[in-house]
Write a protein that holds these residues in place. Structure first.
Motif, PDB file in Angstrom:
ATOM      1  N   TYR A  68       0.838  -1.197   0.000  1.00  0.00           N
ATOM      2  CA  TYR A  68       0.000   0.000   0.000  1.00  0.00           C
ATOM      3  C   TYR A  68       0.873   1.247   0.000  1.00  0.00           C
ATOM      4  O   TYR A  68       2.068   1.196   0.301  1.00  0.00           O
ATOM      5  N   ILE A  69       0.256   2.365  -0.365  1.00  0.00           N
ATOM      6  CA  ILE A  69       0.916   3.666  -0.366  1.00  0.00           C
ATOM      7  C   ILE A  69      -0.011   4.652   0.337  1.00  0.00           C
ATOM      8  O   ILE A  69      -1.212   4.673   0.070  1.00  0.00           O
ATOM      9  N   LEU A  70       0.546   5.424   1.263  1.00  0.00           N
ATOM     10  CA  LEU A  70      -0.217   6.446   1.976  1.00  0.00           C
ATOM     11  C   LEU A  70       0.210   7.813   1.443  1.00  0.00           C
ATOM     12  O   LEU A  70       1.405   8.149   1.486  1.00  0.00           O
ATOM     13  N   VAL A  71      -0.743   8.582   0.926  1.00  0.00           N
ATOM     14  CA  VAL A  71      -0.442   9.893   0.343  1.00  0.00           C
ATOM     15  C   VAL A  71      -1.498  10.916   0.746  1.00  0.00           C
ATOM     16  O   VAL A  71      -2.615  10.550   1.120  1.00  0.00           O
ATOM     17  N   GLN A  72      -1.106  12.183   0.637  1.00  0.00           N
ATOM     18  CA  GLN A  72      -2.041  13.274   0.881  1.00  0.00           C
ATOM     19  C   GLN A  72      -1.652  14.464   0.011  1.00  0.00           C
ATOM     20  O   GLN A  72      -0.470  14.671  -0.257  1.00  0.00           O
ATOM     21  N   PRO A  73      -2.616  15.243  -0.432  1.00  0.00           N
ATOM     22  CA  PRO A  73      -2.283  16.462  -1.171  1.00  0.00           C
ATOM     23  C   PRO A  73      -1.755  17.529  -0.215  1.00  0.00           C
ATOM     24  O   PRO A  73      -2.155  17.585   0.943  1.00  0.00           O
ATOM     25  N   TRP A  85       2.112  14.494  -1.253  1.00  0.00           N
ATOM     26  CA  TRP A  85       3.092  13.970  -0.302  1.00  0.00           C
ATOM     27  C   TRP A  85       2.899  12.468  -0.165  1.00  0.00           C
ATOM     28  O   TRP A  85       1.794  12.001   0.109  1.00  0.00           O
ATOM     29  N   VAL A  86       3.974  11.715  -0.354  1.00  0.00           N
ATOM     30  CA  VAL A  86       3.968  10.264  -0.136  1.00  0.00           C
ATOM     31  C   VAL A  86       4.559  10.015   1.245  1.00  0.00           C
ATOM     32  O   VAL A  86       5.742  10.254   1.475  1.00  0.00           O
ATOM     33  N   GLU A  87       3.731   9.564   2.151  1.00  0.00           N
ATOM     34  CA  GLU A  87       4.182   9.264   3.509  1.00  0.00           C
ATOM     35  C   GLU A  87       4.986   7.963   3.529  1.00  0.00           C
ATOM     36  O   GLU A  87       6.053   7.900   4.122  1.00  0.00           O
ATOM     37  N   THR A  88       4.464   6.934   2.886  1.00  0.00           N
ATOM     38  CA  THR A  88       5.163   5.649   2.886  1.00  0.00           C
ATOM     39  C   THR A  88       4.625   4.755   1.767  1.00  0.00           C
ATOM     40  O   THR A  88       3.492   4.914   1.325  1.00  0.00           O
ATOM     41  N   ILE A  89       5.467   3.848   1.345  1.00  0.00           N
ATOM     42  CA  ILE A  89       5.062   2.716   0.496  1.00  0.00           C
ATOM     43  C   ILE A  89       5.537   1.478   1.234  1.00  0.00           C
ATOM     44  O   ILE A  89       6.720   1.360   1.554  1.00  0.00           O
ATOM     45  N   ILE A  96       5.407  -4.483  -6.954  1.00  0.00           N
ATOM     46  CA  ILE A  96       4.294  -3.776  -6.301  1.00  0.00           C
ATOM     47  C   ILE A  96       4.735  -2.367  -5.910  1.00  0.00           C
ATOM     48  O   ILE A  96       3.986  -1.409  -6.088  1.00  0.00           O
ATOM     49  N   PHE A  97       5.956  -2.208  -5.411  1.00  0.00           N
ATOM     50  CA  PHE A  97       6.488  -0.885  -5.082  1.00  0.00           C
ATOM     51  C   PHE A  97       6.433   0.021  -6.311  1.00  0.00           C
ATOM     52  O   PHE A  97       5.910   1.139  -6.248  1.00  0.00           O
ATOM     53  N   ALA A  98       6.979  -0.456  -7.417  1.00  0.00           N
ATOM     54  CA  ALA A  98       7.005   0.345  -8.651  1.00  0.00           C
ATOM     55  C   ALA A  98       5.593   0.645  -9.154  1.00  0.00           C
ATOM     56  O   ALA A  98       5.308   1.750  -9.621  1.00  0.00           O
ATOM     57  N   THR A  99       4.695  -0.329  -9.060  1.00  0.00           N
ATOM     58  CA  THR A  99       3.314  -0.146  -9.509  1.00  0.00           C
ATOM     59  C   THR A  99       2.606   0.924  -8.688  1.00  0.00           C
ATOM     60  O   THR A  99       1.938   1.808  -9.229  1.00  0.00           O
ATOM     61  N   LEU A 100       2.760   0.869  -7.367  1.00  0.00           N
ATOM     62  CA  LEU A 100       2.110   1.859  -6.496  1.00  0.00           C
ATOM     63  C   LEU A 100       2.635   3.266  -6.764  1.00  0.00           C
ATOM     64  O   LEU A 100       1.855   4.213  -6.904  1.00  0.00           O
ATOM     65  N   THR A 121      14.329   8.503   2.061  1.00  0.00           N
ATOM     66  CA  THR A 121      14.390   7.112   2.510  1.00  0.00           C
ATOM     67  C   THR A 121      13.289   6.244   1.899  1.00  0.00           C
ATOM     68  O   THR A 121      13.272   5.040   2.133  1.00  0.00           O
ATOM     69  N   LEU A 122      12.404   6.833   1.108  1.00  0.00           N
ATOM     70  CA  LEU A 122      11.304   6.059   0.521  1.00  0.00           C
ATOM     71  C   LEU A 122      11.817   4.850  -0.265  1.00  0.00           C
ATOM     72  O   LEU A 122      11.229   3.783  -0.235  1.00  0.00           O
ATOM     73  N   PHE A 123      12.935   5.016  -0.967  1.00  0.00           N
ATOM     74  CA  PHE A 123      13.481   3.957  -1.815  1.00  0.00           C
ATOM     75  C   PHE A 123      14.493   3.063  -1.092  1.00  0.00           C
ATOM     76  O   PHE A 123      15.145   2.252  -1.738  1.00  0.00           O
TER      77      PHE A 123
END
Length: 151
Positions: A68-73, A85-89, A96-100, A121-123
């Motif tokens: 899953y990916i958690l994001v917010q505008p 903003w991408v909080e986490t993947i 799946i990481f690349a797809t999200l 650090t996301l990657f």
């Protein structure tokens, strides 16, 4: 890419996300890991916030979350009217990481948001996936431009 297995996460998916995390964590054998969960992006109050926004996505296989990916505008950041903003993947799979991440970047472009922004650090678990995106840096943060906006 497996875009057909993605869907927006809803508040009722909170338990599925937490089940995914508990299954992949080492909480049972490590009391310190249990304490780390108190500040994890998948803790209850964090999921309550992100899942109510409607921007986060999950990768589902047979009614189970596989990532899953958690994001917010974000509005009016760094001179841009709209960023994402991408909080986490969270996943165990590079695909799946690349797809999200690709799905979020495509949605940001479609919605005319100007950049997808995240901590460097996301990657960290999937460094090989960096080459698939044109990343730019701002201090400890990185971003992907989604419009031709000039800074």
């Amino acid at each position: 890419m497996q875009f057909d297995k993605l869907r927006a996460l809803r508040p009722e998916d909170k338990l599925l996300v937490q089940a995914f995390e508990l299954k992949s964590s080492e909480v049972a054998n490590n009391p310190l890991a249990f304490m780390d969960n108190w500040s994890a992006p998948w803790r209850e109050e964090s999921l309550d916030f992100y899942l109510n926004l409607g921007w986060s996505m999950g990768h589902f296989e047979q009614d189970a979350v596989k990532g899953y990916i958690l994001v917010q505008p974000m509005l009016f950041f760094k001179g841009h009217t709209q960023s994402l903003w991408v909080e986490t993947i969270r996943t165990n799979s590079e695909l799946i990481f690349a797809t999200l991440l690709e799905a979020v970047v495509r949605i940001a472009k479609e919605k005319h948001l100007q950049q997808v922004f995240f901590h460097q650090t996301l990657f960290q678990d999937f460094e090989s996936q960096q080459k698939g995106f044109k990343l730019e840096s701002l201090s400890e943060f990185k971003f992907i431009k989604t419009t031709k906006w000039q800074d």
